[in-house]
Design a protein around this motif. Sequence first.
Motif, PDB file in Angstrom:
ATOM      1  N   ILE A 115       9.508  -3.849  -9.264  1.00 33.88           N
ATOM      2  CA  ILE A 115       8.055  -3.245  -9.461  1.00 33.88           C
ATOM      3  C   ILE A 115       7.813  -3.879 -10.143  1.00 33.88           C
ATOM      4  O   ILE A 115       7.782  -4.616 -10.677  1.00 33.88           O
ATOM      5  N   GLY A 116       5.773  -4.193  -8.959  1.00 33.84           N
ATOM      6  CA  GLY A 116       5.003  -5.208  -9.931  1.00 33.84           C
ATOM      7  C   GLY A 116       4.095  -5.306  -9.806  1.00 33.84           C
ATOM      8  O   GLY A 116       3.572  -4.046  -8.833  1.00 33.84           O
ATOM      9  N   ILE A 117       3.118  -6.123  -9.468  1.00 31.77           N
ATOM     10  CA  ILE A 117       1.963  -5.915  -9.172  1.00 31.77           C
ATOM     11  C   ILE A 117       1.471  -6.472  -7.608  1.00 31.77           C
ATOM     12  O   ILE A 117       1.546  -7.742  -7.597  1.00 31.77           O
ATOM     13  N   GLY A 118       0.963  -6.145  -6.414  1.00 31.56           N
ATOM     14  CA  GLY A 118       0.655  -6.680  -5.377  1.00 31.56           C
ATOM     15  C   GLY A 118       0.278  -8.239  -5.415  1.00 31.56           C
ATOM     16  O   GLY A 118       0.431  -9.051  -4.555  1.00 31.56           O
ATOM     17  N   THR A 119      -0.761  -8.234  -6.653  1.00 31.11           N
ATOM     18  CA  THR A 119      -1.625  -9.851  -5.957  1.00 31.11           C
ATOM     19  C   THR A 119      -0.254 -10.881  -6.231  1.00 31.11           C
ATOM     20  O   THR A 119      -0.805 -11.631  -6.311  1.00 31.11           O
ATOM     21  N   ASP A 120       0.147 -10.397  -7.534  1.00 33.75           N
ATOM     22  CA  ASP A 120       1.434 -12.196  -7.592  1.00 33.75           C
ATOM     23  C   ASP A 120       1.824 -11.776  -6.364  1.00 33.75           C
ATOM     24  O   ASP A 120       2.232 -13.202  -6.657  1.00 33.75           O
ATOM     25  N   ASP A 121       2.426 -11.520  -5.375  1.00 32.97           N
ATOM     26  CA  ASP A 121       3.272 -11.865  -4.312  1.00 32.97           C
ATOM     27  C   ASP A 121       1.793 -12.681  -3.127  1.00 32.97           C
ATOM     28  O   ASP A 121       2.124 -13.677  -2.964  1.00 32.97           O
ATOM     29  N   LEU A 122       0.681 -12.277  -3.906  1.00 35.46           N
ATOM     30  CA  LEU A 122      -0.160 -13.106  -2.751  1.00 35.46           C
ATOM     31  C   LEU A 122      -0.317 -14.329  -3.127  1.00 35.46           C
ATOM     32  O   LEU A 122      -0.307 -15.005  -2.702  1.00 35.46           O
ATOM     33  N   ALA A 134       0.792  -1.657  -0.419  1.00 35.99           N
ATOM     34  CA  ALA A 134       0.390   0.338   0.107  1.00 35.99           C
ATOM     35  C   ALA A 134       0.763   1.470  -0.003  1.00 35.99           C
ATOM     36  O   ALA A 134       0.582   2.005  -0.139  1.00 35.99           O
ATOM     37  N   PRO A 135       2.023   0.958   0.775  1.00 34.15           N
ATOM     38  CA  PRO A 135       3.183   3.038   0.786  1.00 34.15           C
ATOM     39  C   PRO A 135       3.044   2.978  -0.593  1.00 34.15           C
ATOM     40  O   PRO A 135       3.358   4.519  -0.815  1.00 34.15           O
ATOM     41  N   MET A 136       3.358   2.582  -1.175  1.00 34.04           N
ATOM     42  CA  MET A 136       4.075   3.006  -2.879  1.00 34.04           C
ATOM     43  C   MET A 136       3.826   2.470  -3.894  1.00 34.04           C
ATOM     44  O   MET A 136       3.485   2.362  -4.797  1.00 34.04           O
ATOM     45  N   TRP A 137       1.720   2.451  -3.641  1.00 34.75           N
ATOM     46  CA  TRP A 137       0.788   1.938  -4.671  1.00 34.75           C
ATOM     47  C   TRP A 137       0.396   2.526  -5.127  1.00 34.75           C
ATOM     48  O   TRP A 137       0.300   3.931  -5.287  1.00 34.75           O
ATOM     49  N   TRP A 165       0.932 -14.998 -21.593  1.00 32.86           N
ATOM     50  CA  TRP A 165       0.248 -14.458 -19.713  1.00 32.86           C
ATOM     51  C   TRP A 165       1.478 -13.327 -18.897  1.00 32.86           C
ATOM     52  O   TRP A 165       0.886 -12.378 -18.433  1.00 32.86           O
ATOM     53  N   SER A 166       2.269 -13.340 -19.558  1.00 34.20           N
ATOM     54  CA  SER A 166       3.144 -12.144 -18.386  1.00 34.20           C
ATOM     55  C   SER A 166       3.038 -10.424 -18.893  1.00 34.20           C
ATOM     56  O   SER A 166       3.205  -9.907 -18.308  1.00 34.20           O
ATOM     57  N   ARG A 167       2.647 -10.234 -20.214  1.00 37.23           N
ATOM     58  CA  ARG A 167       2.598  -9.452 -20.318  1.00 37.23           C
ATOM     59  C   ARG A 167       1.512  -8.417 -19.367  1.00 37.23           C
ATOM     60  O   ARG A 167       1.365  -7.047 -19.335  1.00 37.23           O
ATOM     61  N   ARG A 168       0.401  -9.084 -19.126  1.00 38.49           N
ATOM     62  CA  ARG A 168      -0.313  -8.388 -17.793  1.00 38.49           C
ATOM     63  C   ARG A 168       0.483  -7.702 -16.141  1.00 38.49           C
ATOM     64  O   ARG A 168      -0.080  -6.393 -16.090  1.00 38.49           O
ATOM     65  N   ARG A 169       1.896  -8.023 -16.373  1.00 40.06           N
ATOM     66  CA  ARG A 169       2.641  -7.470 -15.032  1.00 40.06           C
ATOM     67  C   ARG A 169       2.704  -5.765 -15.910  1.00 40.06           C
ATOM     68  O   ARG A 169       2.969  -5.103 -14.748  1.00 40.06           O
ATOM     69  N   VAL A 170       3.059  -5.501 -17.018  1.00 38.61           N
ATOM     70  CA  VAL A 170       2.843  -4.212 -16.874  1.00 38.61           C
ATOM     71  C   VAL A 170       2.459  -3.036 -17.326  1.00 38.61           C
ATOM     72  O   VAL A 170       2.086  -1.761 -17.042  1.00 38.61           O
ATOM     73  N   ASP A 171       0.630  -3.900 -16.897  1.00 37.17           N
ATOM     74  CA  ASP A 171      -0.587  -2.779 -16.766  1.00 37.17           C
ATOM     75  C   ASP A 171      -0.403  -2.580 -15.723  1.00 37.17           C
ATOM     76  O   ASP A 171      -0.767  -1.015 -15.397  1.00 37.17           O
ATOM     77  N   GLY A 172       0.016  -2.618 -14.637  1.00 35.75           N
ATOM     78  CA  GLY A 172      -0.048  -2.555 -13.052  1.00 35.75           C
ATOM     79  C   GLY A 172      -1.791  -2.432 -12.812  1.00 35.75           C
ATOM     80  O   GLY A 172      -2.353  -3.969 -13.404  1.00 35.75           O
ATOM     81  N   PRO A 173      -2.056  -1.911 -11.799  1.00 34.45           N
ATOM     82  CA  PRO A 173      -0.664  -0.980 -10.817  1.00 34.45           C
ATOM     83  C   PRO A 173       0.363  -1.690 -10.296  1.00 34.45           C
ATOM     84  O   PRO A 173       0.300  -2.764  -9.905  1.00 34.45           O
ATOM     85  N   HIS A 174       1.163  -0.873 -10.760  1.00 37.80           N
ATOM     86  CA  HIS A 174       2.782  -1.219  -9.669  1.00 37.80           C
ATOM     87  C   HIS A 174       2.886  -0.697  -8.497  1.00 37.80           C
ATOM     88  O   HIS A 174       1.973   0.800  -7.563  1.00 37.80           O
ATOM     89  N   THR A 175       3.434  -1.507  -7.648  1.00 39.76           N
ATOM     90  CA  THR A 175       3.907  -0.967  -5.859  1.00 39.76           C
ATOM     91  C   THR A 175       5.502  -2.115  -6.330  1.00 39.76           C
ATOM     92  O   THR A 175       5.555  -2.316  -6.985  1.00 39.76           O
ATOM     93  N   VAL A 176       5.735  -1.980  -4.333  1.00 38.27           N
ATOM     94  CA  VAL A 176       6.909  -2.340  -4.482  1.00 38.27           C
ATOM     95  C   VAL A 176       6.794  -4.103  -3.671  1.00 38.27           C
ATOM     96  O   VAL A 176       5.625  -4.267  -2.966  1.00 38.27           O
ATOM     97  N   VAL A 177       7.080  -5.237  -4.866  1.00 36.66           N
ATOM     98  CA  VAL A 177       6.775  -6.332  -4.528  1.00 36.66           C
ATOM     99  C   VAL A 177       8.196  -6.767  -4.081  1.00 36.66           C
ATOM    100  O   VAL A 177       9.271  -6.821  -4.583  1.00 36.66           O
ATOM    101  N   HIS A 178       8.093  -8.227  -3.120  1.00 32.02           N
ATOM    102  CA  HIS A 178       9.057  -8.686  -2.726  1.00 32.02           C
ATOM    103  C   HIS A 178       9.516  -9.511  -3.850  1.00 32.02           C
ATOM    104  O   HIS A 178      10.832  -9.994  -3.871  1.00 32.02           O
ATOM    105  N   GLY A 179       9.099 -10.316  -4.676  1.00 30.06           N
ATOM    106  CA  GLY A 179       9.123 -11.381  -5.490  1.00 30.06           C
ATOM    107  C   GLY A 179       9.389 -12.256  -4.753  1.00 30.06           C
ATOM    108  O   GLY A 179       9.735 -13.343  -6.440  1.00 30.06           O
ATOM    109  N   ASP A 180       9.495 -13.384  -3.850  1.00 29.88           N
ATOM    110  CA  ASP A 180      10.413 -14.410  -3.636  1.00 29.88           C
ATOM    111  C   ASP A 180       8.905 -14.463  -2.390  1.00 29.88           C
ATOM    112  O   ASP A 180       9.743 -15.492  -1.303  1.00 29.88           O
TER     113      ASP A 180
END
Length: 366
Positions: A264-271, A160-163, A222-237
């Motif tokens: 930088i990515g989409i938060g629900t990716d981490d989730l 949320a802080p850098m959404w 499939w991966s192109r959806r990551r380009v669309d956002g919304p973007h924030t800081v993600v952990h990635g692993d």
Amino acid sequence: MGTKAVGGLACGPEDVDAAWFTAALRGSGTLAEAEVVDYDAEPIGTGQVGHNVRFTLRYDREEDGAPPTVVAKFPSPDETSRATGVAIGTYDKEARFYESLAGAVEIRLPRCHLVQHDEEAHLATLLFDDLAPAEQGDQIRGCSTAQAEVVVEELAALHAPMWDDPRLDDIGWLARPQPENGEAIQGFYGALWPGFCERYGDRLSDEARRLGERFGHGLATWSRRRVDGPHTVVHGDFRLDNLLFGVDGSRPVVTTVDWQTVAIGIGTDDLAYFLGAGLLPEDRRTHERQLVRRYHDLLVGRGVEGYDWERCWEDYCWFSLSGFQMAVVASMIVRADERGDAMFLAMAERHACQAFDLGADEVLPA
């Protein structure tokens, strides 16, 4: 194979001494007068690219706040894993996260006393508070729903802080999804997939194998959806092995470590990555939607606007394939061992199950 110091960087426990700990703890404001005079070292954790060592410190005098133990994170002593970390910038990313980004997010982190970063060698060593008796999560065993609820709160505190924050554009060292990356990612996956199938053989279910084949033909799209956002800081692993579970008073808490894949990515990716393999399939099916709803409510409560529930759920379902991608790729580029193989197999099977349950496979070629 042992490590070797690079310049002034301590690359392993053999490169540190009592004076090194004293300087680090004074630099962080933890020590004023006391000096470290001796210590014991004990390897801990299950890292694939980092080497974690707990040090029990002994001082020349008593001092309030002097930590009895600390944890140092060194580059991996394994040549393959270490070369992988250098090549994909994992050591650089974690060092820069603690140097410049940790203060911008609100997720619970261990206190970092020292960051040693050799930018030319692309290596880093960090010194942290020891969070014992907090316990590391276990990706193979999975976690309880109650633990998952606490983790979801932490994810919202990260995202949320850098959404969709304009400051993201100024962080040049953070990787951002690019439209042209899809074909390269698909090609890399395709090159590794035969080795993954060979390593796991009959242990890999027919369903997971079929999904993996189809994913190899549709990953770029499939991966192109990551380009669309919304973007924030993600952990990635963001998985259980990178989470430490403890208590603060009577309240359960979780601390997130291993920021070597921050991006930088989409938060629900981490989730989706966390819930897909962190919960066993039956628990995930029962509680998944409730947990994703909780995540969305927390985002809104923290001020995120313009991201409705329907989009959140749609993104979550889409990115349920992320964990399968990680299982295939990561297992092939780090040192193989018995636990790592078991972990990556569990991830592949659980994420395949998640993708089928949520219909994510429907976006892939037949």
